[in-house]
Design a protein around this motif. Structure first.
Motif, PDB file in Angstrom:
ATOM      1  N   GLY A 132      48.073  -3.263  41.356  1.00  0.00           N
ATOM      2  CA  GLY A 132      49.705  -2.960  41.340  1.00  0.00           C
ATOM      3  C   GLY A 132      50.231  -2.896  42.495  1.00  0.00           C
ATOM      4  O   GLY A 132      50.818  -3.592  42.799  1.00  0.00           O
ATOM      5  N   PRO A 133      51.799  -1.806  41.769  1.00  0.00           N
ATOM      6  CA  PRO A 133      52.500  -2.550  42.873  1.00  0.00           C
ATOM      7  C   PRO A 133      53.129  -1.339  44.154  1.00  0.00           C
ATOM      8  O   PRO A 133      53.550  -1.777  44.533  1.00  0.00           O
ATOM      9  CB  PRO A 133      53.964  -1.530  41.322  1.00  0.00           C
ATOM     10  N   GLY A 134      52.439  -0.180  44.212  1.00  0.00           N
ATOM     11  CA  GLY A 134      51.537   0.005  45.343  1.00  0.00           C
ATOM     12  C   GLY A 134      50.855  -0.087  46.349  1.00  0.00           C
ATOM     13  O   GLY A 134      50.240  -0.587  45.185  1.00  0.00           O
ATOM     14  N   LEU A 135      51.155   0.435  47.343  1.00  0.00           N
ATOM     15  CA  LEU A 135      50.204   0.145  48.096  1.00  0.00           C
ATOM     16  C   LEU A 135      48.788   1.556  47.990  1.00  0.00           C
ATOM     17  O   LEU A 135      47.558   1.376  48.338  1.00  0.00           O
ATOM     18  CB  LEU A 135      50.315  -0.203  49.529  1.00  0.00           C
ATOM     19  N   LEU A 136      48.858   2.681  47.612  1.00  0.00           N
ATOM     20  CA  LEU A 136      48.614   4.336  47.974  1.00  0.00           C
ATOM     21  C   LEU A 136      48.137   4.310  45.682  1.00  0.00           C
ATOM     22  O   LEU A 136      49.436   4.232  45.529  1.00  0.00           O
ATOM     23  CB  LEU A 136      49.085   4.779  49.046  1.00  0.00           C
ATOM     24  N   ARG A 137      47.034   5.004  46.368  1.00  0.00           N
ATOM     25  CA  ARG A 137      46.649   6.128  44.857  1.00  0.00           C
ATOM     26  C   ARG A 137      46.258   6.978  45.908  1.00  0.00           C
ATOM     27  O   ARG A 137      45.077   7.501  46.119  1.00  0.00           O
ATOM     28  CB  ARG A 137      45.092   5.225  44.514  1.00  0.00           C
ATOM     29  N   ALA A 138      47.393   7.972  45.811  1.00  0.00           N
ATOM     30  CA  ALA A 138      47.198   9.579  46.799  1.00  0.00           C
ATOM     31  C   ALA A 138      45.709  10.218  45.807  1.00  0.00           C
ATOM     32  O   ALA A 138      45.367  10.743  46.036  1.00  0.00           O
ATOM     33  CB  ALA A 138      48.136  10.734  46.959  1.00  0.00           C
ATOM     34  N   ASP A 139      46.021  10.005  44.036  1.00  0.00           N
ATOM     35  CA  ASP A 139      45.047  10.702  43.964  1.00  0.00           C
ATOM     36  C   ASP A 139      43.442  10.213  44.036  1.00  0.00           C
ATOM     37  O   ASP A 139      42.548  11.290  43.858  1.00  0.00           O
ATOM     38  CB  ASP A 139      44.819  10.763  42.133  1.00  0.00           C
TER      39      ASP A 139
END
Length: 416
Positions: A201-208
């Motif tokens: 994915g494009p981001g580093l984090l998945r806060a969910d």
């Protein structure tokens, strides 16, 4: 409601709805299909018509209808309905979710079902990551460092095993909990790790995912308050997640720990995490989650990267290495050694990992080697290692960071 909040809500509710269906009807595999259809229906209608007053109840109702339709279409309808009736729990477990105690959380029961001893350890973890953690099969495969096709078969076998064994959807007994805790903790650890450092994915984090892993770990600790490894895992998650606000720069770029603004770290989570691991360690025996939490605490309590107690971190990694054959632990130990005894000493230890097949496609080994070569002044070698790490990475933020490091070294080499 916008599309993103709707997706976040559906992701949060999905394991709860699946748990409710399996609790009432059994048929884990078919229930998962029914829940997916309900989620698709919600994603289509809620943005247009609005979110219902009770979105969880709406999803359960729609998924239950879908499940009934799926069962009726099956040629073995009569046999399946008998099985479903046999799998249903006593009446006290069929009361509305709001009226049941917290320990009866459907998501937590689903977690323990997926970690049932009738399943192989690999299937336990893989199935839970899919059903509870919401990871795609590809993401689960990368977490296990195996091909996606292998993971697909593993998850399918797990579902088949649950369907054929007649397992009841019920809270485990005290004796059963003890057998399943190790698998449950491993699953939660992997879910958290995927949320903190996304594989794709494009981001580093998945806060969910990090929030869900922490929530479930708190529930497990409520169930097993005297288990030091449960406490250690919760401490590790809190201490690690405390750094999340500083890990991403203004333009979405990865910020390594040494360059993070530590004033942005979540002080309340650090205080809680340090208190938890400090309480767990004296209870013994010391396990890997407690040791990792202790390492995280040393990092988090250092006022700056320059004054980090690397000697203590090195010693903790050496104890951790004695507990399990884990190449990632060995890699982190090598970096800690480099910070205490010099980069050359760390590079020598990294060389021992070159033949480990578990790291063959992992970006962390060439990235660590690149960092240490950069410290020794071997800029050309570091540049190539950063490029190799970027080529292995499937996360765009990580790729950009690694390629930027390589480009910076290219400028240095050209200028020299």
């Amino acid at each position: 409601m916008s599309e993103a909040p709707t997706e976040d809500l559906l992701r949060e509710l999905a394991p709860q709805v699946l748990g409710a269906l399996v609790r009432r009807f059994g048929h884990f595999d078919t229930a998962e299909d029914a829940v997916q259809e309900a989620l698709i229906a919600a994603a289509d209608t809620w943005p247009r018509d609005g979110v219902p007053d009770s979105p969880r109840a709406w999803l359960i109702t729609v998924a239950s209808r879908r499940l009934t339709d799926l069962l009726r279409r099956d040629q073995a309808r009569a046999r399946r309905e008998v099985t479903a009736a046999r799998w249903m729990l006593p009446e006290q477990w069929l009361v509305p979710a709001a009226d049941r105690p917290a320990d009866a959380d459907d998501t937590l029961i689903l977690l323990f079902l997926c970690c049932h001893p009738a399943l192989t350890p690999a299937s336990q973890i893989a199935l839970t990551l899919r059903a509870v953690g919401g990871l795609s099969t590809a993401e689960v495969a990368r977490a296990f460092l195996v091909p996606e096709a292998t993971m697909t078969r593993r998850i399918s076998r797990g579902k088949q095993r649950i369907r054929d064994s007649g397992l009841r959807f019920a809270p485990p007994t005290a004796a059963e909990r003890a057998d399943r805790v190790a698998a449950v903790l491993h699953v939660l650890y992997l879910v958290f790790t995927e949320g903190y450092a996304r594989t794709t994915g494009p981001g580093l984090l998945r806060a969910d995912l990090t929030a869900e892993a922490i929530r479930l770990t708190r529930l497990v600790r409520r169930l097993l308050p005297d288990d030091p490894e449960v406490t250690g895992l919760l401490a590790l998650m809190l201490l690690t997640d405390a750094r999340a606000p500083a890990r991403i720069g203004a333009h979405g770029e990865l910020v390594p720990m040494a360059e993070q603004d530590r004033s942005r770290w979540r002080a309340d989570q650090i205080v809680e995490g340090v208190a938890l691991v400090s309480a767990a360690l004296p209870r013994g025996p010391v396990g890997p989650y407690q040791l990792q939490a202790a390492i995280a605490a040393v990092h988090d309590e250092a006022p700056s990267a320059a004054v980090t107690d690397w000697a203590q971190i090195t010693a903790l990694y050496e104890v951790l290495l004695g507990l399990a054959d884990n190449p990632v632990v060995a890699l982190n130990h090598a970096v800690a050694v480099a910070m205490t005894r010099g980069a050359s000493a760390g590079l020598a230890l990294l060389a021992d990992l070159d033949g480990d097949a578990r790291l063959a496609d992992d970006p962390r080994l060439p990235a660590a080697r690149a960092h240490l070569w950069e410290l020794t002044g071997e800029r050309a070698a570091a540049r190539e290692a950063y490029r190799m790490a970027a080529a292995r990475s499937t996360n765009l933020a990580q790729q950009r960071y690694l390629n930027a490091r390589a480009e910076a070294l290219s400028d240095d080499v050209t200028g020299g």
